[in-house]
Structure formats: structure tokens, C-alpha cells
Write a protein that holds these residues in place. Sequence first.
Motif, mmCIF file in Angstrom:
data_model
loop_
_atom_site.group_PDB
_atom_site.id
_atom_site.type_symbol
_atom_site.label_atom_id
_atom_site.label_comp_id
_atom_site.label_asym_id
_atom_site.label_seq_id
_atom_site.Cartn_x
_atom_site.Cartn_y
_atom_site.Cartn_z
ATOM 1 N N THR A 71 0.722 -1.296 -0.143
ATOM 2 C CA THR A 71 0.023 -0.008 0.173
ATOM 3 C C THR A 71 0.920 1.338 0.042
ATOM 4 O O THR A 71 0.327 2.286 -0.220
ATOM 5 N N ALA A 72 2.105 1.241 0.170
ATOM 6 C CA ALA A 72 3.135 2.335 0.547
ATOM 7 C C ALA A 72 3.479 2.633 -1.048
ATOM 8 O O ALA A 72 3.337 1.861 -1.912
ATOM 9 N N PRO A 73 4.046 4.016 -1.168
ATOM 10 C CA PRO A 73 4.464 4.219 -2.559
ATOM 11 C C PRO A 73 5.484 3.307 -3.028
ATOM 12 O O PRO A 73 6.317 2.737 -2.229
ATOM 13 N N TYR A 74 5.406 2.819 -4.227
ATOM 14 C CA TYR A 74 6.198 1.810 -4.917
ATOM 15 C C TYR A 74 7.838 2.008 -4.650
ATOM 16 O O TYR A 74 8.429 1.091 -4.537
ATOM 17 N N ARG A 75 8.378 3.287 -4.571
ATOM 18 C CA ARG A 75 9.634 3.522 -4.303
ATOM 19 C C ARG A 75 10.103 2.812 -3.159
ATOM 20 O O ARG A 75 11.231 2.960 -2.892
ATOM 21 N N TYR A 76 9.232 2.688 -2.166
ATOM 22 C CA TYR A 76 9.594 2.238 -0.776
ATOM 23 C C TYR A 76 9.521 0.807 -0.771
ATOM 24 O O TYR A 76 9.627 0.396 0.462
ATOM 25 N N LEU A 77 9.243 0.134 -1.664
ATOM 26 C CA LEU A 77 9.000 -1.233 -1.479
ATOM 27 C C LEU A 77 10.198 -2.250 -1.246
ATOM 28 O O LEU A 77 9.908 -2.852 -0.178
ATOM 29 N N ALA A 78 11.340 -1.782 -1.739
ATOM 30 C CA ALA A 78 12.547 -2.573 -1.462
ATOM 31 C C ALA A 78 12.850 -2.394 0.026
ATOM 32 O O ALA A 78 13.571 -2.883 0.934
ATOM 33 N N GLY A 79 12.665 -1.073 0.497
ATOM 34 C CA GLY A 79 13.035 -0.701 1.702
ATOM 35 C C GLY A 79 12.212 -1.404 2.832
ATOM 36 O O GLY A 79 12.807 -2.020 4.077
ATOM 37 N N TYR A 80 10.706 -1.693 2.669
ATOM 38 C CA TYR A 80 10.090 -2.245 3.579
ATOM 39 C C TYR A 80 10.198 -3.856 3.506
ATOM 40 O O TYR A 80 10.414 -4.535 4.468
ATOM 41 N N ALA A 81 10.625 -4.470 2.401
ATOM 42 C CA ALA A 81 10.950 -5.820 2.091
ATOM 43 C C ALA A 81 12.312 -5.966 2.983
ATOM 44 O O ALA A 81 12.342 -7.208 3.460
ATOM 45 N N ALA A 82 13.261 -5.019 2.636
ATOM 46 C CA ALA A 82 14.629 -5.303 3.628
ATOM 47 C C ALA A 82 14.487 -5.183 4.951
ATOM 48 O O ALA A 82 14.931 -6.023 5.775
ATOM 49 N N ALA A 83 13.281 -4.507 5.590
ATOM 50 C CA ALA A 83 13.189 -4.369 6.951
ATOM 51 C C ALA A 83 12.349 -5.570 7.400
ATOM 52 O O ALA A 83 12.742 -6.071 8.610
#
Length: 393
Positions: A71-83
Motif C-alpha cells: 500500500t505504500a508508494p512503490y519506491r519504498y517497496l524495497a525498503g520495507y522488504a529489507a526491513a
Amino acid sequence: MNNWLKPHPDSLLGKLGSPSYLRWEAMANLVWVAALIIGPMADPRAVWTRWLVPTLISAPLYLYFHLKVYTAPYRYLAGYAAAIAVLGWLVWPYNGVAMGYVVSSAMCFAYLSSLRRWLTALAILAIPTAIVAYELHASPWIMLLIGFVSLTSGFGHFLRMNNQRRDVALRLSQEEVRRLATLAERERIGRDLHDLLGHTLSLVALKSELARKLALIDPERAQREMEEVERVARHALAEVRTAVTGMRRGDLAAELVSARLMLEASGVAFSGSLPCEAHLSAQLEAPLALVLREAVTNVHRHARANTARVDFTIDKHSFQMQISDDGCGGLSAHGNGVSGMRERVRALGGNLQIDSPLRRGTVLTVTVPMGKEKASELPQEEQSIVLNNRSAA
């Protein structure tokens, strides 16, 4: 709360139109969270004072990061996956089932836009995972099995996402084609009206001016000029009404093309064509085109079908149109859309039948008599056009 759960327009769900399979996939990835509690409880060697607190702290954090992946902006997807991966590395020493966090992270990285980026993320993810597994003396065979499952499942995720992106791009291109076609049609209508009325109105203006000047000098000639003005105006009015009637009239062939574009863009295979021997009057074809449009819209919005088709049967006395799909069925016979279709068919002296058993698709059959349509049976708005054309003639 609803705003918090609502996908951002630039998020994974927002960019892809929130497809059903992706939402179910996100929910399925949460099922394993129950194993975080069940797994250690089933292990007699596990000490609850060691694993319980880190597990309870990590679970809501994982749910939050997992939600933001979608649900967050797509540019943050990798950051949340890494978290999510970092969360797994931290909790793994206390709860062995927490390696599932790392697997879930690998699945989330599969939503990246290119295969190279996903494989690069997996390579980076594998290094600290191997270090933690080595420190915890995890079985290398189990780790290889987990790596293989992560790779194959993630590749399936990536292929589905790639196909979904292509479908969205195709849908956008089709919408652009429709927009350009509408714009071209508006320009054509503008040119036609200009060509139709420009000369006529200029002639009316000149003859009216001449009649005004002759009103006192030569009344008889002025009267003839005004009669000519009246004749030209009536002729122009008849031409405008004929043009507007043609613009407003439904067209079954055009509706079939539109139906194919709409359904195939949403993943529904469509088949159907109008027979060459179908020669319908405007009074009959226009309502049938609207019925076809409403039926196809119902398939698109509600049926959840894989295939749909339109069949036509023509004989000397009747015309039959059958719209069928293999969707969920259960179509109500009394909805607003169905009521509108039924009224249009009834106005033509025909009947509409619906066969829609639950989970077995829907078959909508329209049968109308041929050659008996009358102006009085048409909708009120179309009656006025026909009657006005007759009076003008």
C-alpha cells in the motif's frame, strides 16, 4: 482506519488497479505467522521465556511492513522488504520459525520491476542469511531447500506481476485509443455540422436581409423571399435531425467491438460476430445495442468470468441475441440494469429471459419480432425525432 489501509495511488496495489489475486496473495503470506507461535510450542526443547517476547514484538512489526509493501508508494517497496528481512535475522536466534520472515522478504522483492533487480536483491539477501544460518548451526540441506523454495516461488510471483503490468499497460493503451477515437469523432461531427449548416445559415441571413429591404418597396417579392427562407430552414432542420438521429443510433457491430476491447482488457476471452444477413432497422437496432452494452458491462463488473460470447439467431419472424458467460452466476432478475434491459425489449414487443444458476454462469436471451417495430413503441426521446422528421418531410 480506512485511509490508513487505502493503497497509495503509486503503490503496488494502486498501480495495478488492486487485482484480486494480489490481495489474496498478500493475505496468504500472513498465514504462516501462526507458525511463529505454534512451532516453538510444539518443540519440547524451546523455552518460552526466551522466544515468546521477541516473537510477540516482531509480529506486529512484520504485519506493518508487509502491509506497506502493498500500500505504500512503490519506491519504498524495497525498503520495507529489507526491513522484513532484518526482522527475521534479529528474531531467528530466539525462534527458528522466524526464518520465514526472510522467505517472505524474498517474495516481496519479487514485486520489483525487473528480473535483474530481483536477482540482485536475492544475492544481497543471501549473504547475511548464510552468516546467521552458519552462526546458528542450521542444517545446510534445510537452508538449500528454503533457498530453492524462495527462488521458485519468487520467480512465480515475478512472472504473475510481469503479466499483470502488461495487462495494465494494454488497458491504458486501449483507453487511449478510445479517447483518440472519441476526439476524432467529435472533430468529424464538428466538420459535418459546419458543412451542413454553414452554407444554409449564410443563405438564410442573405435572403432575410433582402426581404427586410424589400418589405416596403416590393412586398410581394419580400413575401416570396421569406417563403424561400422558410423552405431552406425546414430543409436544414430535417438534415440536422437526420444527422443527429444517425449519431444517436446504436450500432450492434460497434458494440461488439467495444465489448471485445472491454472484456479482453479485463482478462475475459470474448467471441461473437454479427451475421452478414442481419439487416435491422434503426428503431430495432438502437435498443438492442443498448441491451448488449448493459449485458457486457454486467459481465465485466460482476461475473468474474473467464469467457463470454454473443450469439445471434435470425429468421423471417424474429431476431434472437444470446449473451452468455462462465462466471459466478446468481444474476438478479430485478436489478436496475436488468429492469432497464427488460423495458427496452418489452417496448419492441419482445421478451428477455435470464438463466443464472449460482456458480454456473449466466445466459441472457433476448428475442424480438422482426418488421413490427413502430414509432409509438420507441422511447419517448426517439419518438420525437421520428415524428419531427416526418413532419419536416
